[in-house]
Design an enzyme around this catalytic site. Structure first.
Site, short mmCIF file in Angstrom:
data_model
loop_
_atom_site.label_atom_id
_atom_site.label_comp_id
_atom_site.label_asym_id
_atom_site.label_seq_id
_atom_site.Cartn_x
_atom_site.Cartn_y
_atom_site.Cartn_z
N ASP B 328 0.79 -1.22 0.00
CA ASP B 328 0.00 0.00 0.00
C ASP B 328 0.82 1.28 0.00
O ASP B 328 0.34 2.32 -0.45
CB ASP B 328 -0.96 0.01 1.21
CG ASP B 328 -2.04 -1.07 1.07
OD1 ASP B 328 -2.33 -1.48 -0.05
OD2 ASP B 328 -2.58 -1.49 2.10
N TYR B 416 -10.14 -0.72 2.87
CA TYR B 416 -9.61 -0.83 4.23
C TYR B 416 -9.20 0.52 4.79
O TYR B 416 -8.64 1.35 4.09
CB TYR B 416 -8.38 -1.74 4.22
CG TYR B 416 -8.56 -2.96 5.10
CD1 TYR B 416 -8.91 -4.19 4.53
CD2 TYR B 416 -8.40 -2.89 6.47
CE1 TYR B 416 -9.08 -5.31 5.34
CE2 TYR B 416 -8.57 -4.01 7.27
CZ TYR B 416 -8.92 -5.22 6.70
OH TYR B 416 -9.10 -6.32 7.49
#
Lengths: 687, 687
Positions: B328, B416
């Site tokens: 990420d 998320y």
């Protein structure tokens, strides 16, 4: 300034007059069968024994444990499920007493005012040592000429010496029964009230507790008593330069509280539980259930949870230190050691307090004021959040700030302070947090600098002439989960590494392999090996899509005892080699180190029970969790230790159909919610 | 109601007019050399490149990273130690750009307004994918006839389909350089804005990002899109029965704040640090030092700390899922993904907020409002306590309630949400807490009940037709501790089990064996094995009694990647097999998965660097900590996940001569303190 009620020799006797209570009042329906004994009940127990037993008339009849004799679990659950129509379990007390060097066990029927049973215990080990005995023993050195000589030899003033009793433990002695003994440690108050940092090293005592006399004394060597300079922790004694300070941050509840305390029953948000108190355990949480708005009912989570035992071995094998391996619940009474909490400082402004009572050595009630506090906590965290950025021309953001309920107590075992929090979350989690603070046990030594240390000092030099001795803390929790009922299983959801067969570019993954523990051996777990979620499930209850209802144990970093299995302290604490244990519910298996822990020999421990390897699948089971800390002290721990914390969480997993706080509205929409549902009225439910 | 600034395709372009800034303003001495680039600086960088490089005039010149080119550490430290007399490091920017399918690296001298260097990167991997590219790619399916056909085949309305870009990763392809690609996932909005719970399963895309076109499309199978019923998490969409609610608990500061924010410099209590922001990392903490009242100075603790990488592999190896193993920070930019925090809910009432800026694809500044919040937190705990009951006729009780400082941000990677807290304690600890929330990635399946599942579903059935797929999160933290200076060592304080020689009754104990890591291999640690305290020490600085100054890493429960070493995602994330790494400081080793993470092949990772096995004793070293979570989803995680948290602590150990908060007075004595010392004036120090 707060009023400190005076502890005379650490105790304040709370006298109730007999005419303040009657049998009918005690059995009144307003009491919960799990309520701890009231002061009047404690006194009634004493009176019944004194009135009916010839032994009680002996001058050396002493009370070592007077507590609720908990109703049988099936009986209690039967009543709890239909309190209006089923009979309330009888109110009984369990008593551990001593007379004429023998241990006596009584069950007292408080409803009938009679002795229901009376047994003499002839086995190994002794009941907890009362504060009165500890204090009486601690006073012995001050009139023991050889010790007075030792004090003088050290150039100290005996008037400033304070001694304290420490358990004598067991080191392989085979004469049975060994005498009931204690060790003593002596300290110097000097210019500080932090006496533990000024030990009189080189001295050993052995005291016979029944005869209350010193039976062995040794003064092997003299080392300097460390200086008191800079060791007092009292605010009033501090001199500049001061430590950092900030303006206060306080928790406030402008709209009032959502907490409802009715007797010992606590209701808050979606939770409902009973909060008791026990001489050995401290706070006892029972019958915790959580409201499920989909099922329109409270659902059981746990039948009982509490501290069962602490094991605190020090790592200095030499003459004056080898025996220091304490069992704070069984030897001292973790509840007896519970101290009053200080409003504002120990607990936030919003806290409410509960007093606790236990029986002193003479059977009279002793009050611990503010023994437990209960407060709603703004954690400062979000209980859940999401920002959605993927939808064109739109941002969705929802955040729910978190409020939890905390039940807190602190037990002080001599030098060490244990702060125990039970935190209830609206999402269904119960988090346990243990804070370690207080004063680390130090050893006085000759040297003043690390460079002078040529051999193992068994610890860290913290200040001149001062070693902080290596030690461990193992807290064992008794967690009788009843997930939607008593018959549960213990499931390891193992993360099993897998290889693919080459069909797809990925070569590996892990999958969850569900392994249900059949017997106790399957559930004896040393964490840190293969990855797994550990779940207490109800194999008889499923969600709509077919998952078994469960609660997961989320552990902290694992620590296991490093002592040898054949070593005496380790035999007594064999259960500290694993972090997780599961046993079938057994009324007599409550205390991980056994009912008679003082000078025990490891014959009645969680480890021994577990070796029977009973079946635990789809049974009423108890989960035990051992939280461990290895502590290499550092200078920051001196002269008082910044709180070191650890914890674990019991978290619902497939217990609810969906996130139980999905429909919890954020504060600014709370008003709308209030118009719709009873769930908003301050967390009070009437199931 | 808060104002949500509109993200057009998730972005809000913040235009500054060129005449608002000048070179002299940028180099003004009021700026700190570690301040993140201002909007005007970002625009100046763009202007300089566009003015001086012929490439920049090409229409496909794109900016993928524009950030501060941090000054060399020695240069910065030299200035920092004597800011009045030493030269301020030059202000430079580092740029990763692309043009004509090539990666370009620029260093821009902002003081001189010139390009200091320009290189073309010909290696493996690509810079982070911008939001604009992700959004452009996500729009492609809606005009891709085969996909429109697929949507129709499923009986769905294409107008309610939302797609999103996900990294294409690398699975052993050997053609170099592989095209710059992305994957797409499509979801259905239906009646819910929780699109992730309604995936269009069975469909795969591959997009060439440079050509911005779909180069591969497959529709392998049709399964029902799960129902939207009960999946919307917006408060406004909830229907009774509602979740639990309580009256609010708020944090207030009746006497005001103790926090001082001057630009990006934060002062609070005894702490002083710089708070920057980076496109890849999010918040960057630098130059954290703590005031030592005994030494009358601020002492260095860490030079820089930030998130370095996240690795999030999903555990479904099938065609549509195998590639889902995300990085990420390197692929998306953890800073780019930082979202505005919601006052009152994401952060307490007492918080102050800081905006952040990064460069969009066109090099123009993009503002993230309220990207970071900073607040003082009443933790509800005691920072230390003790009750002394052993002194006859006296009770001593001292308790210090705890206030800490929290720096918080939240990054949202599609579904998320990661909430990152850096918490500073007056006792010297820095605690990092990661909260995981948001929406778990689910897979649509045929079956509606667990009983129908005959083979591995790679996850848990969360609702009808819905599998929550097994996955992991590994957050890697870059922790450049400088404990009292840059030259540090990494010491394992091993708890070594010992046997006694029979001289004393105790048979065993453990002692601390100090083992200094000589090279990187010695400091590559998979936790969970033998017990040890892990300490970054300064071997050149000692306390008065001779202990080396240090900071200890207190880890959370360890979790390591379970993928095979030869698997492609694991090669790229090889550093997730150990939790602790130590490397010598190297300016180029900042990002654990390499500078060019997107489609990387594991050639430039922390694991690769560490294999060089360099010397790390008494050197400027960097500690890396990998925090892992294995996640078997449960129904409570659906449709939005209650925050799951983990953390670690950096705690002083023999850094101070004694407990640095010993002399911190309790609130009721604060007034007396105020008369004595400058340390009380709101935490502002002028060293």
């Amino acid at each position: 300034m707060r009023f400190f009620f005076s502890f005379s020799f650490s105790l304040f006797f709370f006298f109730f007059f007999f005419f303040f209570f009657s049998t009918s009042a005690l059995s009144s329906s307003s009491n919960h069968p799990l309520d701890p004994l009231t002061p009047s009940e404690i006194q009634k127990v004493t009176s019944i024994i004194q009135a009916t037993s010839s032994l009680a008339k002996l001058h050396n009849f002493t009370f070592h444990y007077v507590g609720l004799d908990e109703p049988d679990k099936p009986e209690l659950l039967s009543w709890h499920s239909h309190p209006a129509s089923r009979p309330k379990p009888p109110r009984r007390a369990f008593v551990m007493a001593r007379a004429q060097r023998k241990a006596h066990e009584f069950v007292i029927d408080l409803d009938r005012g009679s002795v229901a049973s009376h047994d003499i215990y002839n086995g190994i080990g002794y009941p907890p040592v009362s504060f009165e005995e500890q204090n009486a023993a601690a006073a012995l050195p001050l009139s023991h000429p050889p010790f007075i000589e030792s004090v003088k030899k050290r150039g100290l003033d005996v008037a400033l010496v304070v001694c304290s009793a420490y358990p004598a433990a067991w080191f392989g002695e085979t004469n049975a029964p060994k005498r009931r003994q204690t060790r003593l440690l002596c300290f110097y108050r000097g210019e500080t009230e932090n006496l533990y940092v000024m030990p009189l090293e080189g001295i050993s005592f052995l005291v016979d507790l029944d005869e209350m006399k010193i039976i062995d004394y040794a003064d092997r060597f003299v080392v300097p008593v460390p200086t008191s300079d800079g060791t007092d922790y009292r605010a009033s004694k501090q001199k500049p330069p001061f430590g950092p300070s900030t303006k206060p941050v306080k928790m406030v509840q402008p709209q009032g509280t959502s907490l409802v305390v009715q007797g010992h029953t606590i209701r808050w948000a979606n939770w409902n539980f009973h909060l008791g108190f026990d001489f050995r355990a401290g706070p006892v949480l029972s019958l915790a259930s959580i409201y499920d708005p989909e099922k329109h009912k409270f659902r059981n989570v746990l039948y009982k949870a509490r501290v069962s035992e602490l094991f605190v071995p020090y790592m200095d094998p030499t003459e004056e230190w080898y025996y220091r391996a304490y069992f704070d619940a069984g030897e001292y009474g973790f509840g007896q050691c519970t101290v009053p909490l200080e409003p504002q400082n120990d607990c936030p402004e919003t806290a409410v307090f509960m007093d606790a009572y236990y029986a002193g050595l003479n059977g009279q009630p002793v009050k611990i004021e503010n023994a437990v506090c209960i407060f709603e906590r703004a954690t400062g965290h979000a209980s859940w959040r999401h920002t959605e950025l993927s939808i064109p021309d739109k941002v969705v953001r929802e955040v729910r700030p978190e409020t939890t309920l905390v039940v807190r107590s602190a037990s002080v075992i001599g030098n060490y302070d244990y702060i125990i929090d039970w935190e209830f979350k609206m999402g269904g989690s119960i988090k346990v947090r243990v804070g370690l603070s207080g004063v680390v046990q130090v050893k006085a030594v000759d040297y003043t600098h690390k460079d002078q240390m040529k051999e193992d000092a068994y610890g860290t030099i913290l200040a001149e002439n001062t070693i902080g001795v290596h030690h461990d803390h193992f807290l064992t929790f008794y967690l009788d989960l009843d997930v939607d009922g008593s018959d549960n299983s213990f499931v390891k959801m193992k993360m099993q590494p897998m290889r693919t067969d080459g069909e797809f570019p990925r070569k590996s993954y892990w999958t969850a392999v569900e392994e249900t523990a059949k017997t106790e051996a399957d559930a004896r777990i040393a964490l840190g090996g293969s990855a797994a979620d550990l779940v207490v499930t109800n194999p008889n209850k499923k969600t709509k899509v077919g998952n078994h209802h469960g609660y997961r144990l989320i552990s902290g970093p694992p620590a296991a005892s490093l002592l040898s299995d054949d070593d005496f302290p380790q035999k007594r604490a064999a259960f500290t080699k694993h972090q997780v244990w599961v046993t079938p519910y057994n009324r007599s298996e409550q205390w991980a180190a056994g009912m008679y822990t003082d000078q025990s020999r490891g014959e009645d421990t969680l480890d021994v029970w577990s070796r029977r390897n009973r079946e635990i699948e789809n049974k009423d089971i108890v989960l035990w969790y051992v939280m461990g800390f290895h502590h290499i002290p550092c200078q920051e721990d001196f002269p008082i230790m910044p709180t070191l914390s650890g914890g674990f969480e019991l978290r619902p997993t497939n217990f609810f159909e969906y996130n139980p706080i999905l429909k919890t509205k954020p504060p600014h929409l709370e008003h709308q919610l209030n118009n719709h549902t009873a769930l908003s009225t301050g967390g009070v439910f009437h199931p």
